[in-house]
Design an enzyme around this catalytic site. Structure first.
Site, PDB file in Angstrom:
ATOM      1  N   ARG A 179       0.840  -1.204   0.000  1.00  0.00           N
ATOM      2  CA  ARG A 179       0.000   0.000   0.000  1.00  0.00           C
ATOM      3  C   ARG A 179       0.872   1.249   0.000  1.00  0.00           C
ATOM      4  NH1 ARG A 179      -4.411  -2.460   3.135  1.00  0.00           N
ATOM      5  NH2 ARG A 179      -3.948  -4.673   3.076  1.00  0.00           N
ATOM      6  N   ASP A 248      -3.517   3.714   3.702  1.00  0.00           N
ATOM      7  CA  ASP A 248      -3.273   2.284   3.928  1.00  0.00           C
ATOM      8  C   ASP A 248      -4.242   1.427   3.125  1.00  0.00           C
ATOM      9  OD1 ASP A 248      -5.002   3.602   5.947  1.00  0.00           O
ATOM     10  OD2 ASP A 248      -5.432   1.548   6.567  1.00  0.00           O
ATOM     11  N   ASN A 249      -5.207   2.051   2.478  1.00  0.00           N
ATOM     12  CA  ASN A 249      -6.165   1.288   1.679  1.00  0.00           C
ATOM     13  C   ASN A 249      -5.996   1.544   0.183  1.00  0.00           C
ATOM     14  OD1 ASN A 249      -7.278   0.173   3.978  1.00  0.00           O
ATOM     15  ND2 ASN A 249      -8.876   1.720   4.156  1.00  0.00           N
TER      16      ASN A 249
HETATM   17  P1  AMP Z   1      -9.419  -0.848   7.775  1.00  0.00           P
HETATM   18  O1  AMP Z   1     -10.275   0.270   8.264  1.00  0.00           O
HETATM   19  O2  AMP Z   1     -10.156  -2.139   7.578  1.00  0.00           O
HETATM   20  O3  AMP Z   1      -8.612  -0.475   6.576  1.00  0.00           O
HETATM   21  O4  AMP Z   1      -8.386  -1.165   8.952  1.00  0.00           O
HETATM   22  C1  AMP Z   1      -7.510  -0.228   9.493  1.00  0.00           C
HETATM   23  C2  AMP Z   1      -6.555  -0.917  10.434  1.00  0.00           C
HETATM   24  O5  AMP Z   1      -7.260  -1.532  11.514  1.00  0.00           O
HETATM   25  C3  AMP Z   1      -5.723  -2.011   9.807  1.00  0.00           C
HETATM   26  O6  AMP Z   1      -4.461  -1.999  10.416  1.00  0.00           O
HETATM   27  C4  AMP Z   1      -6.487  -3.266  10.160  1.00  0.00           C
HETATM   28  O7  AMP Z   1      -5.662  -4.416  10.171  1.00  0.00           O
HETATM   29  C5  AMP Z   1      -6.954  -2.929  11.573  1.00  0.00           C
HETATM   30  N1  AMP Z   1      -8.168  -3.685  11.953  1.00  0.00           N
HETATM   31  C6  AMP Z   1      -9.382  -3.562  11.409  1.00  0.00           C
HETATM   32  N2  AMP Z   1     -10.254  -4.416  12.009  1.00  0.00           N
HETATM   33  C7  AMP Z   1      -9.556  -5.109  12.936  1.00  0.00           C
HETATM   34  C8  AMP Z   1      -9.896  -6.140  13.877  1.00  0.00           C
HETATM   35  N3  AMP Z   1     -11.123  -6.618  13.998  1.00  0.00           N
HETATM   36  N4  AMP Z   1      -8.894  -6.596  14.672  1.00  0.00           N
HETATM   37  C9  AMP Z   1      -7.649  -6.120  14.570  1.00  0.00           C
HETATM   38  N5  AMP Z   1      -7.285  -5.149  13.721  1.00  0.00           N
HETATM   39  C10 AMP Z   1      -8.209  -4.645  12.900  1.00  0.00           C
HETATM   40 MG    MG Z   2      -7.388  -1.459   5.399  1.00  0.00          MG
END
Ligand code: AMP
Ligand code: MG
Length: 488
Positions: A179, A248-249
């Site tokens: 990313r 990060d996305n």
């Molecule tokens: P996201 O919003 O899905 O792009 O996630 C942002 C960050 O939060 C990333 O580092 C993910 O790995 C982490 N993350 C999202 N959901 C979880 C979860 N249920 N447990 C642990 N880490 C999470």
């Molecule tokens: Mg993500």
């Protein structure tokens, strides 16, 4: 080996990742295996569906050749920098080189806690897994670069969110999971060697032509800018709203990644936002190009030391590269719009013509997907389906007069034009209210028929499918979904 792993990321320096073991699902059940994708990857889908395959897809067993890791990355979330994010609930099982010779990541999402989980439980609920599976596969069928879904399973273990929900895991396939935030992770630590190492890895893996360029890192930056500009343009052309375009996305390979609160727009309005966590509308439909440029600026900053030893010269290089974004975006966007309205040739006033249509669509609450599909029929003389979508149908008539005059100067035969338009204007998109209904059926009634049916219909989005007219319908006022929630 049932999955022919070859793991280049695990051979990178140790600060790039942490070893991680998937959570063992207590009583997994298969929801879906993507047989066509498995074949592309050289994996036997019969094996994937067997008890041994299910064990791998649900974290109970580590496949032969897999070296499970969680990748390190940072990122700007809604504009705020977080120096350490990383895979908090996804585990990279490894890579395979597919039948076409392309290296692809295989990752288990919802696979349990990793060293990057922070406060999270590492798990995924069934709803978001089904949403990501369906929407990513629909995007692929629309011809838009995206991560893919190889399989979905339930784990047999509940996850705790606002309510107790069934747990699930998604097996995700990507060109890579690198990313913009991966570069930021090392840049923020001042680890210039790691940034260079990562850049070399990305060049070798995604942009080999850059290696031949006298300025390989500048060529890398140009290539990522071009890939993301084209990607966002293609999102706009189908009404897609990513919802969380944090750095990060954003994949450096230019694929759509991390389907959280994403949704497709119904009525055309550039201000449309669905995500429940995007209250300020930062990631609204029409803001996506601007945000992509902002994210790419963050990428360029991480590459400055590689662009030139002299800081000012490096900044100039970065600005020059970023300056190319607008033209790259417009090329794909206006080129795509031109095809959507049935034009082959290119006249300077076309932009005005297309913008006039879009303005009228917003003023008249016109459904984006239905209108462009109906425009194909209007091109062959049948105006009523298009005009009926406007609150004031005469707003369409006035525009159509100008449009016909323009079509008359375009060389294409009417029948060919209609066919060409139907190849770029989908009849079917994953309508948000139908996605929500599909999730409710699975979560509350263990009913997967809507999921399987939508998956099938959306795999042929440009075909008229008379048996599936209900899936082409926009929501009735009471069916409208106001907010979609993150995958977490
Ligand atoms: P996201 O919003 O899905 O792009 O996630 C942002 C960050 O939060 C990333 O580092 C993910 O790995 C982490 N993350 C999202 N959901 C979880 C979860 N249920 N447990 C642990 N880490 C999470
Ligand atoms: Mg993500």
């Amino acid at each position: 080996m049932p999955i022919p792993f070859d793991n280049s990321y695990a051979r990178l320096p140790q600060q790039f990742f942490a070893a991680a073991q998937p959570l063992q699902s207590p009583s997994p059940a298969l929801i879906q295996v993507n047989e066509a994708l498995a074949a592309e990857l050289g994996i036997d889908s019969e094996w994937l569906k067997s008890p041994a395959g299910l064990d791998v897809l649900s974290g109970r067993a580590i496949a032969q050749g897999s070296e499970p890791i969680a990748q390190a990355y940072a990122g700007h979330q809604f504009g705020n920098f977080v120096p350490q994010l990383g895979d908090g609930r996804a585990i990279l099982l490894g890579e395979v080189v597919d039948r076409a010779g392309r290296r692809r990541d295989i990752q288990l999402k919802g696979a349990g806690r990793t060293p990057f989980s922070r406060g999270g439980d590492g798990r995924a609920a069934l709803g978001p897994v089904l949403r990501e599976y369906l929407v990513s596969e629909a995007m692929a069928a629309l011809g838009i670069p995206t991560t893919r879904a190889l399989a979905a399973v339930t784990t047999g273990e509940p996850v705790v969110r606002e309510t107790i929900l069934p747990g699930a895991m998604l097996t995700r396939v990507a060109s890579s999971h690198i990313r913009v935030g991966t570069f930021q992770f090392f840049a923020a630590r001042g680890d210039e060697e790691a940034v260079r190492h990562l850049a070399d890895h990305v060049i070798a893996r995604h942009y080999p032509a850059a290696a031949e360029n006298p300025q390989p890192y500048r060529a890398l930056l140009d290539a990522v800018i071009s890939a993301q500009a084209a990607l966002v343009a293609r999102w706009l052309l189908v009404g897609f709203i990513h919802g969380v375009m944090n750095t990060d996305n954003m994949s450096v390979a230019g694929e759509t990644i991390d389907y959280g609160p994403c949704a497709f727009m119904d009525v055309y309005d550039a201000a449309t936002v669905f995500s429940s966590i995007d209250r300020a509308g930062r990631y609204a439909y029409g803001n996506q190009p601007r945000i992509a440029h902002w994210n790419l600026t963050r990428l360029a900053e991480t590459l400055l030391p590689l662009l030139d030893e002299d800081e000012n010269a490096a900044v100039e290089q970065a600005q020059d590269a970023l300056g190319g974004f607008g033209a790259m975006f417009e090329q794909t966007y206006f080129g795509g719009l031109r095809r959507k309205v049935g034009l082959l040739s290119d006249e300077p006033e076309d932009m005005e013509l297309m913008n006039a249509l879009l303005t009228r669509m917003t003023e008249n609450q016109v459904d984006f997907t239905l209108l462009f599909r109906a425009l194909g029929r209007a091109a062959s003389g049948e105006d009523e389906p298009a005009r009926a979508l406007f609150v004031d149908p005469t707003a369409f008539d006035a525009w159509a007069t100008q449009w016909r005059a323009r079509l008359a100067r375009d060389g294409q035969a009417a029948a060919d034009r209609r066919a060409a338009m139907d190849r770029v204007n989908p009849a079917f998109i994953p309508r948000n209210h139908q996605v929500e209904a599909m999730i409710t059926a699975a979560v509350e009634r263990q009913e997967y028929t809507p999921f399987h049916r939508m998956l099938d219909v959306l795999s042929r989005p440009f075909e008229d499918q008379p048996d599936a007219l209900d899936l082409a319908e926009p929501p009735l006022p009471h069916e409208r979904v106001a907010a979609t929630f993150c995958g977490t």
